[in-house]
Motif scaffolding. Structure first.
Motif, PDB file in Angstrom:
ATOM      1  N   PHE A 353       0.851  -1.406  -0.053  1.00 48.89           N
ATOM      2  CA  PHE A 353      -0.370  -0.280   0.134  1.00 48.89           C
ATOM      3  C   PHE A 353       0.397   1.324  -0.326  1.00 48.89           C
ATOM      4  O   PHE A 353       0.256   1.939  -0.440  1.00 48.89           O
ATOM      5  CB  PHE A 353      -0.844   0.646   0.913  1.00 48.89           C
ATOM      6  CG  PHE A 353      -0.466  -0.074   2.567  1.00 48.89           C
ATOM      7  CD1 PHE A 353      -0.012   0.801   3.111  1.00 48.89           C
ATOM      8  CD2 PHE A 353      -0.289  -1.113   2.970  1.00 48.89           C
ATOM      9  CE1 PHE A 353       0.431   0.993   4.660  1.00 48.89           C
ATOM     10  CE2 PHE A 353       0.511  -1.395   4.240  1.00 48.89           C
ATOM     11  CZ  PHE A 353       0.667  -0.415   5.222  1.00 48.89           C
ATOM     12  N   ASP A 360      -1.656   4.417   0.208  1.00 47.57           N
ATOM     13  CA  ASP A 360      -2.899   4.382   0.153  1.00 47.57           C
ATOM     14  C   ASP A 360      -3.251   3.860   1.467  1.00 47.57           C
ATOM     15  O   ASP A 360      -4.039   2.720   2.183  1.00 47.57           O
ATOM     16  CB  ASP A 360      -3.504   2.815  -1.039  1.00 47.57           C
ATOM     17  CG  ASP A 360      -5.248   2.662  -1.053  1.00 47.57           C
ATOM     18  OD1 ASP A 360      -5.840   3.161  -0.789  1.00 47.57           O
ATOM     19  OD2 ASP A 360      -4.745   2.004  -2.039  1.00 47.57           O
ATOM     20  N   ALA A 362      -6.679   3.403   2.867  1.00 46.99           N
ATOM     21  CA  ALA A 362      -7.518   2.229   2.915  1.00 46.99           C
ATOM     22  C   ALA A 362      -7.326   1.195   2.658  1.00 46.99           C
ATOM     23  O   ALA A 362      -7.684   0.370   3.820  1.00 46.99           O
ATOM     24  CB  ALA A 362      -9.140   2.957   1.912  1.00 46.99           C
ATOM     25  N   LYS A 363      -6.439   0.744   1.874  1.00 45.24           N
ATOM     26  CA  LYS A 363      -6.378  -0.587   2.278  1.00 45.24           C
ATOM     27  C   LYS A 363      -4.961  -1.038   2.814  1.00 45.24           C
ATOM     28  O   LYS A 363      -5.300  -2.047   3.504  1.00 45.24           O
ATOM     29  CB  LYS A 363      -5.115  -0.678  -0.059  1.00 45.24           C
ATOM     30  CG  LYS A 363      -4.451  -1.796   0.188  1.00 45.24           C
ATOM     31  CD  LYS A 363      -4.135  -2.012  -1.366  1.00 45.24           C
ATOM     32  CE  LYS A 363      -3.987  -3.664  -1.973  1.00 45.24           C
ATOM     33  NZ  LYS A 363      -3.187  -3.499  -2.347  1.00 45.24           N
ATOM     34  N   GLU A 364      -4.356   0.217   3.506  1.00 50.39           N
ATOM     35  CA  GLU A 364      -3.499  -0.695   4.661  1.00 50.39           C
ATOM     36  C   GLU A 364      -4.609  -0.788   6.185  1.00 50.39           C
ATOM     37  O   GLU A 364      -3.815  -2.036   6.706  1.00 50.39           O
ATOM     38  CB  GLU A 364      -2.672   1.090   4.928  1.00 50.39           C
ATOM     39  CG  GLU A 364      -2.436   0.190   6.538  1.00 50.39           C
ATOM     40  CD  GLU A 364      -1.274   1.661   6.516  1.00 50.39           C
ATOM     41  OE1 GLU A 364      -1.709   3.077   6.493  1.00 50.39           O
ATOM     42  OE2 GLU A 364      -0.730   1.765   8.190  1.00 50.39           O
ATOM     43  N   GLU A 365      -6.397  -0.550   6.000  1.00 51.62           N
ATOM     44  CA  GLU A 365      -7.035  -0.711   7.083  1.00 51.62           C
ATOM     45  C   GLU A 365      -7.564  -2.066   6.440  1.00 51.62           C
ATOM     46  O   GLU A 365      -8.439  -2.649   7.439  1.00 51.62           O
ATOM     47  CB  GLU A 365      -7.855   0.552   7.162  1.00 51.62           C
ATOM     48  CG  GLU A 365      -7.048   1.466   8.188  1.00 51.62           C
ATOM     49  CD  GLU A 365      -8.319   2.617   7.849  1.00 51.62           C
ATOM     50  OE1 GLU A 365      -9.278   2.844   8.043  1.00 51.62           O
ATOM     51  OE2 GLU A 365      -7.287   4.043   8.275  1.00 51.62           O
ATOM     52  N   ALA A 366      -8.277  -1.951   5.321  1.00 54.10           N
ATOM     53  CA  ALA A 366      -8.268  -3.164   4.875  1.00 54.10           C
ATOM     54  C   ALA A 366      -7.621  -4.254   5.328  1.00 54.10           C
ATOM     55  O   ALA A 366      -8.078  -5.489   5.504  1.00 54.10           O
ATOM     56  CB  ALA A 366      -8.555  -2.799   2.878  1.00 54.10           C
TER      57      ALA A 366
END
Lengths: 486, 392
Positions: A353, A360, A362-366
């Motif tokens: 990410f 990114d 958001a990707k980290e959190e995903a």
């Protein structure tokens, strides 16, 4: 101890807990992590002061308002992490803070003699003038015990004394404990290992969520009843394992040696298999895995991954080959204690990410959320500091961190150490799911029951060599011990 | 709002609250003089070197509470080399700047090599550097002061009498229009970045900060930016040094919080063994931290000699202490792994305000040192005690 309550900001750590220990008995204190065992012990040892409750020793009410008061009342605590000064001698450690004086100077000769006498009287083969740092962990523990005895303690508390010593050493420890109880010392014994209860304990008190659950005589109860008391529910399937026919060989190792602890290890792992590695502490199991994971610079021997011969120079390469290693010592080798769950989850896969200077988040959190869900990790938010989670949940985050690298071969070194019973069972279920999906797992463990119940095959090591491989049908505690002890 | 939430908020913004209280105190004590445009402007220009050095020092401290004692001497040495080249040898100004940067970075790399690959303790390595480069500064300058007459250099690094960004827009008397516009643009960019972030999160359905506090925070920050630029505009505009500081703060703020390398600094300081086990080259992380410190020391050296329009063998004394102090006051942990660039900037501003306030009040310089020392101790005591409270 009667009706002890202790409040911390926001939580009631102990709620009206009582504990009675008789002279000459070994009294086990059981409970999951966070049940309040340590807090109770710290109240007894004068490290915490309870808001409510009374403590009686030999029928007399006493006030324990500090460590000195606890010592004066004959209470000694041997902590899980040993607290000795490695650069001082055994004698100096035993008499630390109350050295025999001779006109303003420490009388070293007298001190050493007295310490040696204490050691000999307890049947310990340790030199009083040896440096503590040169002793083994087990020997250091013995020094702690002698130090405790030298206070003329009536009550001795031992917090998980067997978590880092081998079975032989455990036997000696138990012998020493029996010697002490024969002299009328009452021992409070904290341990996660159920098998030890039968061997050494007379009675057992169970705690849960800061409350007293019950006290049983060990000979009149059984493991299932105690576990049910600890978790507050029946654990029907403690071990989850659906055995399947393993696939092709994914990892083959021949004559792995690091020239020190690991001498000659040859073995193979198939797809969809859990392979256990048993042996005494110091048998070289972790060292072999360190070679495979590229942490040992100059190992010898062959490693073949999916039929291709490789030499693993560093962990980055190992990860490229699809290997992940969850280390043995979570605190020292795994956790970034002052960082968040999110940081701890993603540190291996930053490249997914972060591209150059673009993040990114958001990707980290995903990614973080994926493994929180998959492992059902209990954390209030992703931002929570990992140090505030329980041992079991910390371990899940670390396992998730390595699963994020998408490994084909997952090496788990003591995956359930310091993890409470409920979370242990969950970790077993996760392992089962992973191998069902085609992952291969190597599990190093010193807990024989989990090795026996979870593994397709078990390799046993002794002094750096693999001394045998047991099939699921042949494996038993006796068979393993025979190969492990030689 | 319940009590626990308020306490958490107080803890999070302790240093900002402390900064506000200290500023109010000095406003009262100096009869408002500390808030005069000229003083605000001076606060930035005088402390530019602290901001730059503290940012570099933060990286070193992150790796495990390791400090760099040599920066003051390196600042002096780089300045000495540059001044000698430009003034005595007549070297082109750009070449001189390049040489200064290379010298600083090379010194950083020299120390970094011993620290990272030979594992000499940073304290010892940089103590050695502190002595060596202080001595070499004297040698280079032959114990004398070299005045800097190159106007371009002085202007570029924000020194001399006219060290402000010129007003392109030709604002009226007493208000620098360029400066005001920059302030407004900064606010706009900030608001857009925040809003876009929120929108992206909303689109993907992630949870986010509640609207009301987020808006309040945004408004407060915009007001602070506008008030700050207004004060600067009332004086002579944006100090050139501020541009350098801003660039450093933004670049390093971004590196530490967003990039892979940035996270590795926290990883090494948080748990070196775990980091090694992850296959991260921890030695390289140390190497980068200390080499970078040399690079930023070179920049601070240029800012210093430009501001003083001279190089002297005594320049840069105690600069390392200012930088280290700012880091710890700004919330960096003495054990490593914790600390942020914004935090360090708040720490540096706090120190700067205390300095300035006491100077305006006419407090004796010796007592100023006493106060600074006690503030540093108080900040770390607070850090240690509040952590202890949180553990139980």
């Amino acid at each position: 101890m009667k009706g002890i309550s202790k409040r911390f900001p926001g939580v009631l750590a102990l709620n009206n807990v009582s504990l009675t220990v008789k002279a000459g008995e070994v009294h086990a204190l059981l409970g999951e992590n966070g049940a309040g065992k340590s807090t109770l012990i710290k109240v007894l040892g004068g490290i915490y002061i309870a808001e409510e409750g009374e403590i009686f020793i030999e029928g007399k009410k006493v006030t324990i308002d500090g460590v000195k008061a606890a010592q004066a009342n004959g209470i000694a605590i041997i902590h899980q992490e040993l607290v000795l000064v490695p650069y001082m001698t055994v004698a100096e450690n035993i008499f630390l803070g109350r050295e025999p004086m001779n006109g303003g100077f420490v009388n070293i000769r007298q001190m050493t003699q007295e310490a040696q006498a204490l050691l000999d009287a307890n049947g310990m083969n340790i030199q009083a003038d040896a440096l503590v740092g040169s002793l083994t962990i087990a020997q250091q523990q013995m020094v702690e015990i002698v130090k405790a005895i030298s206070f003329n303690s009536k009550i001795l508390v031992m917090d998980e004394p067997t978590s880092s010593i081998s079975d032989k050493e455990v036997e000696f420890l138990f012998k020493t404990m029996r010697g002490l109880t024969a002299k009328g010392v009452g021992i409070i014994y904290i341990s996660h290992k159920m098998s030890e209860l039968e061997q050494i304990c007379d009675r057992v008190t169970v705690m849960r969520d800061g409350e007293y659950v019950g006290t049983k005589v060990v000979s009149e109860t059984n493991k299932d009843e105690l576990i049910a008391m600890m978790v507050g529910r029946e654990l029907t399937n403690y071990y989850t394992r659906d055995f399947q026919t393993p696939g092709e060989v994914v990892l083959r190792c021949g004559h792995i040696s690091d020239g020190k602890m690991a001498k000659d290890a040859s073995f193979e792992i198939r797809k969809g298999e859990i392979v256990g590695f048993a042996g005494l502490v110091g048998a070289g199991r972790s060292e072999v895995m360190k070679c495979i994971f590229g942490l040992t610079k100059n190992y010898t021997g062959e490693i073949e991954i999916e039929g291709k011969k490789v030499h693993v120079h560093n962990p980055i390469e190992a990860m490229k080959y699809g290997i992940a290693l969850v280390p043995e010592n979570r605190k020292a080798e795994g956790l970034y204690k002052v960082q968040s769950v999110k940081y701890n989850s993603t540190i291996e896969v930053l490249g997914e990410f972060i591209k150059g200077i673009f993040v990114d988040s958001a990707k980290e959190e995903a990614i973080t959320q994926k493994y929180i869900d998959m492992l059902s990790t209990k954390t209030p938010t992703q931002e929570q500091l990992i140090g505030n989670l329980s041992g079991g949940n910390q371990q899940k985050v670390i396992i998730g961190r390595w699963l994020a690298t998408n490994p084909k071969i997952l090496i788990l070194d003591e995956p359930t150490r310091g993890v409470d019973v409920g979370a242990k069972s969950e970790i077993y279920a996760i392992m089962n799911e992973l191998v069902k999906k085609g992952m291969s797992i190597i599990m190093i463990s010193s807990e024989l029951p989990e090795i026996i119940n979870m593994s397709d095959r078990v390799y046993v090591m002794n002094e750096g060599n693999i001394t045998g491989c047991l099939d699921r049908t042949e494996v038993s505690q006796e068979a393993i011990m025979q190969l492990a002890a030689n | 709002m319940n009590k626990a939430k308020v306490m958490a908020g107080v803890k999070k913004y302790t240093m900002i609250i402390a900064l506000i209280l200290v500023t109010l105190f000095f406003t009262w004590k100096t009869g408002g003089k500390i808030l005069l445009p000229q003083n605000i402007s001076n606060l930035v220009a005088q402390n530019a070197y602290v901001f730059v050095l503290a940012t570099g020092m933060l990286l070193c401290i992150l790796t495990g509470g390791n400090i760099d004692l040599s920066v003051g001497s390196v600042v002096c040495f780089v300045g000495a080399v540059g001044a000698t080249l430009m003034e005595n040898k007549g070297v082109n100004v750009w070449v001189s700047i390049l040489v200064m940067i290379l010298v600083g970075t090379a010194i950083g790399a020299w120390q970094a090599f011993w620290i990272a690959y030979v594992h000499v303790p940073p304290f010892i390595t940089t103590l050695s550097g502190m002595l060596v480069f202080r001595g070499l500064s004297n040698v280079v300058l032959q114990g004398l002061t070299v005045s800097i007459t190159n106007e371009f250099f002085v202007k570029l690094f924000g020194g001399g009498a006219d060290c402000y960004v010129p007003d392109f827009l030709g604002g009226g008397e007493g208000l620098n229009l360029t400066c005001m516009i920059v302030g407004v643009i900064a606010c706009a960019v900030y608001v857009i970045v925040i809003l876009r972030g929120r929108m992206a999160r909303a689109k993907k359905g992630y949870e986010m900060e509640a609207l009301a506090p987020a808006m309040t925070k945004m408004v407060v920050i915009c007001l602070v930016i506008l008030a700050f630029t207004y004060k600067l505009a009332q004086y002579k505009g944006i100090p050139t040094a501020l541009i350098w500081v801003m660039v450093v703060v933004f670049v390093y703020g971004y590196i530490t919080s967003k990039t892979t390398v940035g996270r590795y600094f926290y990883a090494v300081g948080g748990n070196e063994k775990a980091t090694k086990l992850s296959g991260i080259n921890t030695e390289r992380v140390y190497f980068i931290a200390y080499t970078n410190m040399g690079f930023l020391a070179a920049l601070a050296g240029m800012l210093t000699i430009a501001r003083m329009t001279s190089a002297q063998p005594t320049y840069g004394q105690n600069y390392e202490m200012d930088a280290i102090g700012s880091c710890f006051i700004g919330g960096a942990s003495a054990y490593g792994g914790v600390g942020t660039v914004p935090g360090v900037i708040v720490g540096a501003v706090l120190m700067g305000v205390i300095n300035l306030g006491m100077s305006i009040m006419g407090v004796d310089a010796n007592y100023q040192k006493v106060v600074k020392g006690l503030v540093l101790l108080a900040a770390v005591i607070f850090d240690v005690v509040s952590k202890k409270g949180g553990k139980n």
